[in-house]
Design a protein around this motif. Structure first.
Motif, PDB file in Angstrom:
ATOM      1  N   GLU A  37      -3.141   4.239   7.735  1.00  0.00           N
ATOM      2  CA  GLU A  37      -4.181   3.640   6.880  1.00  0.00           C
ATOM      3  C   GLU A  37      -4.944   4.699   6.080  1.00  0.00           C
ATOM      4  O   GLU A  37      -5.517   4.405   5.040  1.00  0.00           O
ATOM      5  CB  GLU A  37      -5.207   2.887   7.738  1.00  0.00           C
ATOM      6  CG  GLU A  37      -4.697   1.593   8.329  1.00  0.00           C
ATOM      7  CD  GLU A  37      -5.659   1.041   9.381  1.00  0.00           C
ATOM      8  OE1 GLU A  37      -6.274   1.849  10.123  1.00  0.00           O
ATOM      9  OE2 GLU A  37      -5.792  -0.182   9.453  1.00  0.00           O
TER      10      GLU A  37
ATOM     11  N   ASP B 144     -12.590   4.289  -0.197  1.00  0.00           N
ATOM     12  CA  ASP B 144     -11.251   3.689  -0.237  1.00  0.00           C
ATOM     13  C   ASP B 144     -10.624   4.000  -1.593  1.00  0.00           C
ATOM     14  O   ASP B 144     -11.297   3.954  -2.619  1.00  0.00           O
ATOM     15  CB  ASP B 144     -11.400   2.169  -0.040  1.00  0.00           C
ATOM     16  CG  ASP B 144     -10.062   1.456  -0.101  1.00  0.00           C
ATOM     17  OD1 ASP B 144      -9.012   2.112   0.101  1.00  0.00           O
ATOM     18  OD2 ASP B 144     -10.054   0.227  -0.348  1.00  0.00           O
ATOM     19  N   SER B 145      -9.321   4.325  -1.582  1.00  0.00           N
ATOM     20  CA  SER B 145      -8.686   4.636  -2.875  1.00  0.00           C
ATOM     21  C   SER B 145      -7.638   3.612  -3.285  1.00  0.00           C
ATOM     22  O   SER B 145      -7.161   3.625  -4.409  1.00  0.00           O
ATOM     23  CB  SER B 145      -8.031   6.028  -2.816  1.00  0.00           C
ATOM     24  OG  SER B 145      -6.858   5.989  -2.015  1.00  0.00           O
ATOM     25  N   ASN B 146      -7.250   2.711  -2.343  1.00  0.00           N
ATOM     26  CA  ASN B 146      -6.147   1.797  -2.700  1.00  0.00           C
ATOM     27  C   ASN B 146      -6.466   0.319  -2.494  1.00  0.00           C
ATOM     28  O   ASN B 146      -5.571  -0.513  -2.463  1.00  0.00           O
ATOM     29  CB  ASN B 146      -4.884   2.173  -1.908  1.00  0.00           C
ATOM     30  CG  ASN B 146      -5.106   2.045  -0.410  1.00  0.00           C
ATOM     31  OD1 ASN B 146      -6.236   1.800   0.030  1.00  0.00           O
ATOM     32  ND2 ASN B 146      -4.056   2.176   0.365  1.00  0.00           N
TER      33      ASN B 146
ATOM     34  N   ILE C 163     -10.319   0.085   3.441  1.00  0.00           N
ATOM     35  CA  ILE C 163     -10.461   1.145   4.441  1.00  0.00           C
ATOM     36  C   ILE C 163     -10.503   2.500   3.736  1.00  0.00           C
ATOM     37  O   ILE C 163      -9.622   2.808   2.917  1.00  0.00           O
ATOM     38  CB  ILE C 163      -9.273   1.094   5.433  1.00  0.00           C
ATOM     39  CG1 ILE C 163      -9.299  -0.235   6.186  1.00  0.00           C
ATOM     40  CG2 ILE C 163      -9.292   2.278   6.393  1.00  0.00           C
ATOM     41  CD1 ILE C 163      -8.089  -0.474   7.062  1.00  0.00           C
ATOM     42  N   GLY C 164     -11.492   3.288   4.054  1.00  0.00           N
ATOM     43  CA  GLY C 164     -11.583   4.621   3.470  1.00  0.00           C
ATOM     44  C   GLY C 164     -10.349   5.434   3.807  1.00  0.00           C
ATOM     45  O   GLY C 164      -9.665   5.164   4.794  1.00  0.00           O
ATOM     46  N   ASP C 165     -10.016   6.437   2.986  1.00  0.00           N
ATOM     47  CA  ASP C 165      -8.779   7.190   3.216  1.00  0.00           C
ATOM     48  C   ASP C 165      -8.893   8.612   2.684  1.00  0.00           C
ATOM     49  O   ASP C 165      -9.909   8.985   2.095  1.00  0.00           O
ATOM     50  CB  ASP C 165      -7.593   6.444   2.593  1.00  0.00           C
ATOM     51  CG  ASP C 165      -7.920   5.952   1.189  1.00  0.00           C
ATOM     52  OD1 ASP C 165      -8.411   6.768   0.393  1.00  0.00           O
ATOM     53  OD2 ASP C 165      -7.713   4.747   0.902  1.00  0.00           O
TER      54      ASP C 165
ATOM     55  N   ASP D  44      -7.485  -1.442   0.080  1.00  0.00           N
ATOM     56  CA  ASP D  44      -7.263  -2.173   1.338  1.00  0.00           C
ATOM     57  C   ASP D  44      -8.554  -2.287   2.166  1.00  0.00           C
ATOM     58  O   ASP D  44      -8.534  -2.789   3.289  1.00  0.00           O
ATOM     59  CB  ASP D  44      -6.136  -1.524   2.166  1.00  0.00           C
ATOM     60  CG  ASP D  44      -6.504  -0.142   2.684  1.00  0.00           C
ATOM     61  OD1 ASP D  44      -7.583   0.370   2.294  1.00  0.00           O
ATOM     62  OD2 ASP D  44      -5.721   0.428   3.465  1.00  0.00           O
TER      63      ASP D  44
HETATM   64 CA    CA Z   1      -7.585   2.696   1.793  1.00  0.00          CA
END
Ligand code: CA
Ligand code: ISL
Length: 561
Positions: A75, A22-24, A28-30, A26
């Protein structure tokens, strides 16, 4: 070697984007997270990445239900994020393989929204609609057009009041099956594939591609204990090879790609046609024989059986020997649908987890075919100690376990054990990057429980430690890159009946390899064959040289001549 293909020498790393990085915050990986971690994958030595679906999706089945094939799931980021990831991957020498999910779409795909409106809608025939059984009322029990079951439990048919017909779904109710017999559907799919290839992607992993051509007349199949017929009966339908050849002529043959078809229910003899060496269909397929040796008659995957080594060897041997000279193999222990290999085929207790993970890696990476590594496998990540069904997100295991309890096929008190052993979510717990909060996966609340053992099992520790599973995998991968014998050598199984030892010989010209793996926690007597007496150890998971008469617990070694 004659007729060598780059993808025969490749090692593929599979990313399950939701659980990778996850980068942000939330949870959830992205895509930005993936871009950040590309050097990690390049560092391992893999050269191809297969991305599980990243397209727009309502996530009924975590992205395998696609509502727009040419848009990114918000997402996960934007199309710009995708382009950036692709460019960065290519810079690092990594190819990107997309997941092509075209047996079905999401019910939120525009085609289906149109299709369900009326019988004369232009998109009606994009899907498979049928009347209720003659003389019966739609929706009434038993009025389904046939007895096919969904892979996710229950009937494969849903009745729609609006038009008085049923639509077919081999997976969730929200994944209606496309009608491949309609040439317009094939046009749409092929032009979408062309669009991605023109963008620069390097190939496709084709989701349940063996199921796209449905048997003529959609006949009933043999009912299992669940009361429904297995979706296996739709594998390799009458037009399957015709459609794949069409795809090959119209799309794939125009690019230099790697293609792998996911083929549940396809026997080895038939696979020779799918992955024919003449290149007229696909490069290779994923078979499931070695993934189902513990399944129970009538219960299937979600029962309490455990694997037996002779059956596992028999399954793998059949494909190694059977495809030789006809087709190319793919090799895997793990993916996003399977429990973690070290827990399933090895031993995940603290003392021997690393040893047995390295043993499994050796066993697979010395075989003939293209190896796939699923995220976290290279760390020896384990199944998750689920505490309750409420923690599980996976629609397949939840539906099937509930259905099997209701039908009295399994006991309710076994449900959590079955989840711990078999749920697809064991593979989907977030990647364990380091020992900080949430394993370095996210700064927020992870979408799925993180395996509590991340404090001890994580990439930060393993990348920096010489004797880690990660560095062992790195060695296995680099050995393959430097050896035609490992890539192309013939495979010969030894001791098929041994309950502990998985041993085989690879041969290419006058070069030979002996691979010996102990799948048990005890010492096992095994004499190195005479032909290897003067050979030297190429790799092994114990520091010292192997004892030529005894194999130690979970020991694996390779001797070359
Ligand atoms: Ca994310
Ligand atoms: O292993 C299986 C049998 O229990 C299944 O998980 C089988 O592999 C599978 O259901 C087919 O998998 C693919 O298509 C599904 C999706 O849920 C899986 O994640 C995908 O890999 C429907 O698109």
């Amino acid at each position: 070697m004659e007729n060598e293909k780059w993808w025969q020498k490749s090692v593929v790393y599979q990313i399950y984007p939701r659980s990778f990085q996850d980068s942000n915050g939330d949870g959830i990986g992205d895509l930005k997270g993936i871009t950040k971690r590309l050097p990690y994958i390049a560092g391992l030595g893999a050269d191809v990445i297969w991305l599980s679906p990243i397209y727009a999706s309502p996530n009924d089945d975590n992205g395998y239900d696609i509502s727009d094939y040419q848009a990114i799931m918000p997402e996960f980021g934007t199309m710009e994020d995708f382009d950036e990831m692709l460019a960065k991957a290519h810079e690092l020498g990594l190819k990107i393989v997309m997941d092509l999910v075209v047996n079905h779409t999401s019910d939120e795909h525009n085609w289906f929204k149109e299709s369900r409106k009326s019988k004369d809608n232009p998109y009606r025939d994009y899907y498979i609609w049928r009347d209720p059984k003659p003389g019966m009322k739609g929706g009434e029990p038993g009025a389904e057009p046939n007895n096919w079951g969904s892979c996710f439990g229950g009937s494969a048919w849903v009745y729609e009041e609006t038009t008085g017909q049923y639509f077919l779904h081999l997976f969730s109710k929200r994944q209606p099956d496309l009608n491949w017999d309609n040439p317009k559907v094939r046009d749409e799919v092929f032009s979408m594939m062309t669009w991605w290839l023109d963008k620069g992607v390097d190939g496709f992993r084709m989701d349940v591609i063996s199921l796209i051509s449905k048997p003529e007349g959609l006949p009933d199949g043999e009912a299992l204990a669940t009361g429904y017929a297995s979706f296996d009966l739709t594998a390799t339908g009458p037009h399957l090879h015709e459609y794949l050849r069409e795809m090959n002529t119209r799309v794939l043959s125009k690019y230099d790609t790697i293609t792998v078809g996911e083929c549940p229910g396809v026997p080895m003899e038939e696979a020779r046609n799918y992955a024919n060496l003449d290149g007229s269909e696909l490069n290779m397929i994923f078979q499931f024989d070695h993934m189902s040796t513990e399944y129970e008659d009538g219960v299937g995957r979600y029962g309490i059986n455990r694997i037996k080594l002779p059956a596992l060897k028999k399954a793998l041997n059949k494909w190694e020997v059977g495809l030789e000279g006809y087709a190319w193999n793919s090799l895997y222990w793990d993916n996003h649908d399977q429990p973690r290999a070290v827990s399933r085929f090895g031993n995940d207790s603290e003392e021997v987890r690393e040893l047995s993970a390295k043993m499994l890696g050796t066993c697979l990476h010395m075989m003939e075919g293209t190896p796939y590594v699923f995220q976290g496998e290279e760390l020896g990540m384990t199944n998750c100690p689920w505490d309750s069904l409420d923690e599980i997100n996976d629609i397949e295991s939840l539906n099937n376990v509930r259905q099997n309890i209701a039908k009295g096929i399994i006991r309710e008190e076994d449900a959590i054990t079955i989840m711990r052993n078999q749920s697809r979510d064991n593979a989907r717990t977030p990647m364990q990057w380091d020992a900080t909060d949430n394993a370095g996966f996210t700064t927020g609340k992870p979408w799925l429980r993180i395996n509590p053992n991340y404090v001890n099992i994580n990439a930060a520790d393993e990348v920096g430690r010489d004797d880690s599973v990660y560095n062992y995998y790195k060695k296995l991968i680099s050995l393959r890159k430097s050896s035609d014998l490992i890539v192309y050598g013939d495979f010969r199984l030894l001791l098929p009946d041994s309950e502990e030892i998985f041993a085989y010989v690879r041969t290419l010209g006058d070069e030979k390899l002996l691979v010996v793996c102990n799948f048990s926690d005890g010492n096992v007597k095994f004499d190195v064959p005479e032909e290897f007496e003067t050979g030297k150890k190429l790799i092994g998971n114990y520091d010292d040289d192997p004892d030529r008469g005894n194999v130690r617990p979970y020991e694996a070694y390779v001797i070359s001549m």
